[in-house]
Design a protein around this motif. Structure first.
Motif, mmCIF file in Angstrom:
data_model
loop_
_atom_site.group_PDB
_atom_site.id
_atom_site.type_symbol
_atom_site.label_atom_id
_atom_site.label_comp_id
_atom_site.label_asym_id
_atom_site.label_seq_id
_atom_site.Cartn_x
_atom_site.Cartn_y
_atom_site.Cartn_z
ATOM 1 N N LEU A 48 35.905 32.285 27.474
ATOM 2 C CA LEU A 48 37.208 32.807 27.882
ATOM 3 C C LEU A 48 37.460 32.534 29.363
ATOM 4 C CD1 LEU A 48 39.758 34.501 27.248
ATOM 5 C CD2 LEU A 48 38.436 36.520 27.901
ATOM 6 N N THR A 49 36.428 32.725 30.195
ATOM 7 C CA THR A 49 36.575 32.491 31.631
ATOM 8 C C THR A 49 36.954 31.040 31.908
ATOM 9 O OG1 THR A 49 34.931 34.206 32.100
ATOM 10 C CG2 THR A 49 35.429 32.642 33.863
ATOM 11 N N GLY A 50 36.260 30.120 31.282
ATOM 12 C CA GLY A 50 36.555 28.707 31.494
ATOM 13 C C GLY A 50 37.956 28.330 31.063
ATOM 14 N N ILE A 51 38.366 28.793 29.880
ATOM 15 C CA ILE A 51 39.682 28.439 29.352
ATOM 16 C C ILE A 51 40.799 29.057 30.197
ATOM 17 C CG2 ILE A 51 41.243 28.729 27.390
ATOM 18 C CD1 ILE A 51 38.773 28.577 25.573
ATOM 19 N N VAL A 52 40.654 30.370 30.488
ATOM 20 C CA VAL A 52 41.712 31.077 31.218
ATOM 21 C C VAL A 52 41.927 30.476 32.597
ATOM 22 C CG1 VAL A 52 42.274 33.258 32.351
ATOM 23 C CG2 VAL A 52 41.518 33.247 29.973
ATOM 24 N N ASP A 78 46.074 35.531 44.804
ATOM 25 C CA ASP A 78 46.428 36.691 43.999
ATOM 26 C C ASP A 78 45.165 37.480 43.662
ATOM 27 O OD1 ASP A 78 47.320 38.536 42.143
ATOM 28 O OD2 ASP A 78 48.765 37.157 41.257
ATOM 29 N N PRO A 79 45.068 38.759 44.043
ATOM 30 C CA PRO A 79 43.845 39.532 43.788
ATOM 31 C C PRO A 79 43.512 39.680 42.315
ATOM 32 C CG PRO A 79 45.623 40.957 44.600
ATOM 33 C CD PRO A 79 46.080 39.549 44.775
ATOM 34 N N VAL A 80 44.535 39.669 41.445
ATOM 35 C CA VAL A 80 44.257 39.783 40.010
ATOM 36 C C VAL A 80 43.390 38.619 39.543
ATOM 37 C CG1 VAL A 80 45.302 39.839 37.704
ATOM 38 C CG2 VAL A 80 46.362 41.082 39.582
ATOM 39 N N LEU A 81 43.598 37.432 40.134
ATOM 40 C CA LEU A 81 42.802 36.266 39.775
ATOM 41 C C LEU A 81 41.321 36.500 40.077
ATOM 42 C CD1 LEU A 81 43.689 33.463 38.662
ATOM 43 C CD2 LEU A 81 43.533 32.612 40.981
ATOM 44 N N PHE A 82 41.049 37.062 41.244
ATOM 45 C CA PHE A 82 39.659 37.300 41.642
ATOM 46 C C PHE A 82 39.040 38.453 40.847
ATOM 47 C CE2 PHE A 82 41.510 35.214 45.364
ATOM 48 C CZ PHE A 82 40.597 34.203 45.548
ATOM 49 N N HIS A 83 39.806 39.508 40.606
ATOM 50 C CA HIS A 83 39.273 40.618 39.809
ATOM 51 C C HIS A 83 38.989 40.182 38.375
ATOM 52 C CE1 HIS A 83 39.495 43.738 42.800
ATOM 53 N NE2 HIS A 83 40.786 43.532 43.021
ATOM 54 N N ALA A 84 39.843 39.332 37.840
ATOM 55 C CA ALA A 84 39.603 38.841 36.482
ATOM 56 C C ALA A 84 38.314 38.025 36.423
ATOM 57 C CB ALA A 84 40.791 37.994 36.014
ATOM 58 N N LEU A 85 38.138 37.119 37.369
ATOM 59 C CA LEU A 85 36.912 36.321 37.410
ATOM 60 C C LEU A 85 35.683 37.220 37.564
ATOM 61 C CD1 LEU A 85 35.473 33.598 37.537
ATOM 62 C CD2 LEU A 85 35.927 33.541 39.998
ATOM 63 N N GLY A 86 35.770 38.219 38.449
ATOM 64 C CA GLY A 86 34.642 39.121 38.661
ATOM 65 C C GLY A 86 34.324 39.957 37.441
ATOM 66 N N LEU A 87 35.348 40.501 36.787
ATOM 67 C CA LEU A 87 35.116 41.362 35.627
ATOM 68 C C LEU A 87 34.612 40.562 34.429
ATOM 69 C CD1 LEU A 87 35.267 44.303 34.843
ATOM 70 C CD2 LEU A 87 37.625 43.958 34.117
ATOM 71 N N PHE A 88 35.142 39.356 34.218
ATOM 72 C CA PHE A 88 34.637 38.515 33.131
ATOM 73 C C PHE A 88 33.159 38.195 33.344
ATOM 74 C CE2 PHE A 88 39.081 36.473 32.250
ATOM 75 C CZ PHE A 88 39.532 37.707 31.835
ATOM 76 N N THR A 89 32.804 37.846 34.575
ATOM 77 C CA THR A 89 31.415 37.520 34.878
ATOM 78 C C THR A 89 30.518 38.748 34.755
ATOM 79 O OG1 THR A 89 32.232 35.863 36.437
ATOM 80 C CG2 THR A 89 29.914 36.421 36.572
ATOM 81 N N ALA A 90 31.014 39.911 35.186
ATOM 82 C CA ALA A 90 30.235 41.147 35.076
ATOM 83 C C ALA A 90 29.958 41.491 33.619
ATOM 84 C CB ALA A 90 30.984 42.282 35.758
ATOM 85 N N THR A 91 30.946 41.316 32.760
ATOM 86 C CA THR A 91 30.744 41.590 31.337
ATOM 87 C C THR A 91 29.681 40.669 30.751
ATOM 88 O OG1 THR A 91 33.068 42.245 31.166
ATOM 89 C CG2 THR A 91 31.915 41.796 29.113
#
Length: 416
Positions: A48-52, A78-91
């Motif tokens: 999902l991270t790669g595709i998104v 955009d902070p949402v971009l960084f939070h999304a990357l961080g949360l996907f990786t954390a999961t």
């Protein structure tokens, strides 16, 4: 990186605490099912991270090319971009850490709280994913224009007082104040040294304090938005008791690799004009986008027309002028907002009609006689440009009409 560090620490500590103090609590699913589920979550999050993010960066790049390359930084930060990357990786990382504690030591147990935490992270990831999709929707032209216009409205509100509030206490123009300051001897100069950078903002309070300490007037020779090259003159200090340390003065001038919206009302106009003239290029041929950009441009100019634009003189607590820096005039704003659109859009009846409507509305909006005269001169210039354009007689008559929609609702016709 912060998401990864926190996740790795939690993945090493929390399962051990759970096994030590909460060993009696376990999930009801089988070991094989838990391993399959966590493996699917971990591998799915990476996919999902790669595709998104591949799609996000493609959309950002495409939109930046279509609108303006200077908008890439806004999209990319955009902070949402960084939070999304961080949360996907954390999961992903925590799912891997939980897998290591499934059937730990042949216990046949599935740790309850670790599995629940992975589930919570997965739900949060999906929520952030939905938020990211919503942010990508903001790349639509209407949202981009509104964002740029909003930044311009904010900087106008914070930088310039309203004319009806200053009254007779209107600030002295920075040109006049600069001429007065030059009558005092130059005690210190400061030049820029380094690679090309853009003036992002002045720390006005800091510069005023330094000038007050020196009993001097600091005259800035650069303006916000200027690109500084090596050996560019930054400022002059007039009438100082004792020169201030150059490092302190230099730190009060913030530079960046690109222009910012802070203290720079020209930058939103520059971006809007860039979008408009790119839309008018033969490769894109989208005059409606130029008309939409003119909507925001007219709004910004109407707000500027009701403001005291001579904001380049700053006084201390005793009312003594301590800092002078260049600011654009009303004619500078009009030239930035309209000249290029008029030049590139002269062959578009739609753009000419919307441009005329903006100028007529602006002439009715401003109250100062000098500013109104400049707008009327621009209207006469527009008539001249249309009269000398390649449009035929009928199209010229159409172009001389006012229409806030470009083509849709004629409101008046100018005399040729």
């Amino acid at each position: 990186m912060l998401y990864i560090i926190v996740t790795l620490v939690c993945g090493l500590v929390f399962p051990r605490l759970e096994q030590e103090y909460l060993a009696d609590y376990s999930h009801g699913m089988s070991v094989a099912s838990a391993q399959a589920t966590l493996s699917a979550i971990a591998s799915g999050m990476m996919a999902l991270t790669g595709i998104v993010f591949a799609l996000a960066f493609v959309m950002v790049q495409f939109s930046a090319i279509a609108y303006s390359p200077r908008l890439v930084a806004w999209f990319g930060r955009d902070p949402v971009l960084f939070h999304a990357l961080g949360l996907f990786t954390a999961t992903f990382f925590y799912a891997i850490a939980t897998l290591a504690w499934i059937d730990r030591g042949g216990s046949g147990k599935v740790p309850l709280f670790s599995v629940l935490l992975v589930t919570v992270l997965l739900i949060l990831s999906m929520m952030v994913f939905a938020k990211l999709v919503q942010r990508l929707n903001n790349i639509q032209i209407t949202n981009v224009l509104h964002f740029v216009g909003q930044q311009g409205r904010e900087v106008i509100r914070t930088m310039f007082p309203r004319l009806d509030t200053v009254g007779d206490a209107a600030p002295e123009s920075w040109q006049t104040a600069s001429e007065s300051a030059q009558q005092r001897p130059v005690a210190q100069t400061l030049r820029y040294s380094g690679e090309p950078q853009t003036v992002a903002r002045f720390q006005i309070d800091t510069l005023v304090r330094h000038a007050q300490e020196m009993d001097a007037v600091i005259v800035m020779e650069c303006a916000v938005g200027d690109t500084l090259v090596d050996d560019t003159l930054l400022l002059r200090v007039h009438g100082s008791r004792e020169p201030q340390a150059e490092t302190l003065l230099r730190q009060a001038i913030q530079v960046a690799r690109e222009r910012t919206f802070e203290q720079d009302p020209k930058y939103p106009l520059r971006l809007l004009v860039d979008i408009a003239i790119k839309a008018l290029s033969p490769a894109i041929n989208d005059p409606t986008t130029a008309v939409q950009a003119l909507d925001q441009i007219e709004d910004l100019l109407r707000r500027l027309g009701r403001r005291a634009l001579d904001a380049g003189c700053v006084t201390d607590d005793q009312g003594v002028v301590r800092l002078i820096f260049p600011t654009p005039t009303w004619e500078d704003y009009l030239a930035l907002a309209f000249d290029e659109i008029r030049q590139y859009g002269v062959s578009s009846v739609q753009v000419m009609r919307r441009l005329r409507s903006a100028l007529v509305g602006l002439a009715d909006s401003v109250t100062e006689i000098d500013r109104k005269a400049v707008v009327e001169r621009y209207l006469q210039h527009l008539n001249l440009v249309i009269g000398h354009s390649l449009l035929d007689a009928e199209d010229q008559l159409m172009a001389l009409q006012e229409d806030r929609q470009g083509l849709g609702l004629s409101r008046g016709r100018a005399e040729k």
